[in-house]
Motif scaffolding. Structure first.
Motif, short mmCIF file in Angstrom:
data_model
loop_
_atom_site.label_atom_id
_atom_site.label_comp_id
_atom_site.label_asym_id
_atom_site.label_seq_id
_atom_site.Cartn_x
_atom_site.Cartn_y
_atom_site.Cartn_z
N PRO A 130 0.63 -1.22 0.00
CA PRO A 130 0.00 -0.10 0.05
C PRO A 130 0.75 1.35 0.05
N THR A 131 2.09 1.29 0.39
CA THR A 131 2.66 2.50 0.50
C THR A 131 3.93 2.51 -0.71
N VAL A 132 4.26 1.33 -1.39
CA VAL A 132 5.21 0.97 -2.32
C VAL A 132 4.90 1.13 -3.59
N LEU A 133 3.51 0.90 -3.98
CA LEU A 133 2.82 0.78 -5.60
C LEU A 133 1.99 1.75 -5.92
N PRO A 134 1.12 2.31 -5.14
CA PRO A 134 -0.04 3.14 -5.52
C PRO A 134 0.62 4.52 -6.58
N HIS A 135 1.74 5.08 -5.81
CA HIS A 135 2.13 6.39 -6.56
C HIS A 135 2.68 6.12 -7.65
N ARG A 136 3.06 4.79 -8.29
CA ARG A 136 3.47 4.46 -9.63
C ARG A 136 2.33 4.28 -10.56
N ILE A 137 1.08 4.32 -10.00
CA ILE A 137 0.05 3.85 -10.99
C ILE A 137 -0.55 5.28 -11.49
N ARG A 138 -1.05 5.30 -12.64
CA ARG A 138 -1.86 6.17 -13.34
C ARG A 138 -3.04 5.44 -13.94
N THR A 139 -4.21 6.03 -13.38
CA THR A 139 -5.65 5.43 -13.98
C THR A 139 -6.01 6.37 -15.11
N ASP A 140 -7.12 5.67 -15.79
CA ASP A 140 -7.98 6.56 -16.90
C ASP A 140 -8.91 7.30 -16.31
N SER A 141 -9.44 7.05 -15.13
CA SER A 141 -10.60 7.68 -14.40
C SER A 141 -10.13 8.40 -13.30
N GLY A 142 -10.65 9.52 -13.08
CA GLY A 142 -10.21 10.52 -11.86
C GLY A 142 -10.88 9.77 -10.58
N ALA A 143 -11.97 9.10 -10.58
CA ALA A 143 -12.47 8.50 -9.53
C ALA A 143 -12.00 7.32 -9.02
N ARG A 144 -10.95 6.60 -9.75
CA ARG A 144 -10.35 5.31 -9.36
C ARG A 144 -8.87 5.80 -9.13
N THR A 145 -8.39 5.52 -7.93
CA THR A 145 -7.04 5.89 -7.78
C THR A 145 -5.99 4.85 -7.73
N GLY A 146 -4.68 5.05 -7.63
CA GLY A 146 -3.60 3.90 -7.57
C GLY A 146 -4.02 3.01 -6.41
N GLU A 147 -4.38 3.54 -5.18
CA GLU A 147 -4.82 2.88 -4.01
C GLU A 147 -5.81 1.73 -4.29
N ASP A 148 -6.97 2.30 -5.08
CA ASP A 148 -7.86 1.28 -5.63
C ASP A 148 -7.34 0.28 -6.20
N VAL A 149 -6.50 0.50 -7.21
CA VAL A 149 -5.93 -0.47 -7.93
C VAL A 149 -5.23 -1.57 -7.05
N VAL A 150 -4.10 -1.24 -6.33
CA VAL A 150 -3.75 -1.88 -5.38
C VAL A 150 -4.33 -2.74 -4.55
N SER A 151 -5.39 -2.21 -4.06
CA SER A 151 -6.30 -2.94 -3.06
C SER A 151 -7.06 -3.75 -3.76
N GLY A 152 -7.32 -3.71 -5.05
CA GLY A 152 -8.00 -4.75 -5.86
C GLY A 152 -6.88 -5.93 -6.12
N ALA A 153 -5.57 -5.73 -6.41
CA ALA A 153 -4.77 -6.67 -6.57
C ALA A 153 -4.64 -7.44 -5.53
N LEU A 154 -4.42 -6.90 -4.29
CA LEU A 154 -4.19 -7.76 -3.09
C LEU A 154 -5.41 -8.59 -2.82
N GLU A 155 -6.65 -8.22 -3.20
CA GLU A 155 -7.81 -9.00 -3.16
C GLU A 155 -7.95 -10.13 -4.00
N ARG A 156 -7.42 -9.97 -5.24
CA ARG A 156 -7.94 -10.75 -6.45
C ARG A 156 -6.71 -11.82 -6.74
N VAL A 157 -5.46 -11.43 -6.60
CA VAL A 157 -4.20 -12.27 -6.98
C VAL A 157 -4.02 -13.07 -5.76
N PRO A 158 -4.18 -14.44 -6.24
CA PRO A 158 -4.07 -15.14 -5.26
C PRO A 158 -2.56 -15.62 -4.88
#
Length: 344
Positions: free
Chosen positions: A314-342
């Motif tokens: 959560p502190t290493v990955l989000p700032h490296r991510i750029r999303t297409d939508s302003g409503a979705r952040t890098g934190e959201d993407v990382v949270s989703g990855a931690l939930e979905r990647v087994p």
């Protein structure tokens, strides 16, 4: 005690035109890179606890933030702190550097700051009829880049080589930086009209990005009690040495990372690339593994487990991510990855 502070502040030898053209590496900090034996994991963990406790004599109620700084330092990385002015970012950097008896330099980034103001400049010496190099503030163990996004991209780019390769090249001469070398940069996020966006290449070089946040009422009252007279950061005494930090870093480097853990990190990165316009780079994956190694040491282990990766993501990955939508952040993407990647 002779340490990196001496190397950073000592006058540099004069250089001739032939030397500059040859691109010869300067060895002024070679003594700083003496090979030292690694500590046991429990000793390295105790070192971190000792420094954190010392810094918390100055920084109130920010245990996690102080620990993030130490994790970044032992992971051979750099830290970006984004927050409003006046919450203790500069004090945090000073307190950590003093706690490990490291050299400290501060650079106030402004629109008129030049790259040479950061890295250093060659100045003609009339007595010797040669150019002498005057090192910039980047030649220190801990460099605070205050409000880094107030300077234009050209000046910010002066840090790119230093942050990635731990060296600075001026007029064809490459000089090594002190070891350890850590940039702690603050970013003003309340005046977007008066700041510049950090280049992606620079953002990617920051191992972690954190926020300090405002203190609670009781915490702020304690801060006021401690600082109403002399500032407590001026009284901070070292509880560790630069040599011990180097040894702890070697301990971290020796922590085992098995193939399943490496694959798990790669799959997390790959997930972010599918879910965002710009996902985590291989540099980001490496930063995650290195911080996971530190996390393992803090738990007195010499091997990484998936929990270490999940704690640091959560502190290493989000700032490296750029999303297409302003409503979705890098934190959201990382949270989703931690939930979905087994974990396999």
């Amino acid at each position: 005690m002779t340490d990196a502070r001496d190397a950073a502040e000592a006058p540099q030898p004069a250089e001739t035109g032939d030397t500059r053209r040859a691109g010869k590496k300067d060895s002024h900090s070679r003594a700083d890179r003496t090979e030292l034996s690694p500590m046991e994991p429990d000793a390295a963990s105790a070192l971190v606890d000792r420094v954190v406790d010392n810094v918390e004599e100055v920084i109130v109620g920010k245990h996690d933030a102080v620990e993030h700084v130490l994790v970044t330092l032992l992971a051979r990385g750099h830290l970006l702190v984004e927050d409003v002015p006046g919450v203790g970012k500069t004090t945090l950097a000073k307190a950590v550097s003093r706690s490990v008896d490291a050299s400290f330099k501060r650079v106030q980034f402004t629109p008129d700051l030049l790259p040479s103001d950061v890295t250093g400049v060659n100045v003609f010496n009339q007595k010797t009829d040669e150019f002498d190099f005057r090192p910039g503030p980047v030649f220190a163990n801990v460099v605070l880049g205050d409000e880094i996004n107030r300077a234009p991209p050209k000046t910010q780019s002066a840090l790119l080589e230093a942050m990635e390769e731990r060296q600075v090249t001026t007029d064809g001469v490459t000089r090594e930086l002190p070891d350890p070398f850590c940039v702690i940069a603050t970013q003003n996020d309340v005046e977007p009209g008066r700041t510049y966006e950090l280049p992606v290449a620079e953002v990617d070089r920051f191992t972690k990005k954190i926020r300090l946040g405002y203190p609670g009422v009781e915490e702020e009252a304690t801060i006021l009690d401690r600082t109403v007279g002399d500032h407590p950061v001026d009284a901070v005494e070292p509880v560790a040495t630069v040599g011990e930090v180097r040894r702890a870093r070697r301990t971290v480097s020796a922590v085992e990372v098995t193939e399943p853990v490496r694959t798990y990190v790669a799959r997390l990165a790959e997930h972010t690339r599918r879910e965002a316009a710009l996902g985590v780079s291989p540099r980001g994956s490496l930063a995650l593994l290195r911080t996971a190694q530190v996390r393992a040491v803090l738990d007195d282990r010499d091997y990484v487990i998936p929990d270490d990766v999940q704690a640091e993501a959560p502190t290493v990955l989000p700032h490296r991510i750029r999303t297409d939508s302003g409503a979705r952040t890098g934190e959201d993407v990382v949270s989703g990855a931690l939930e979905r990647v087994p974990v396999e």
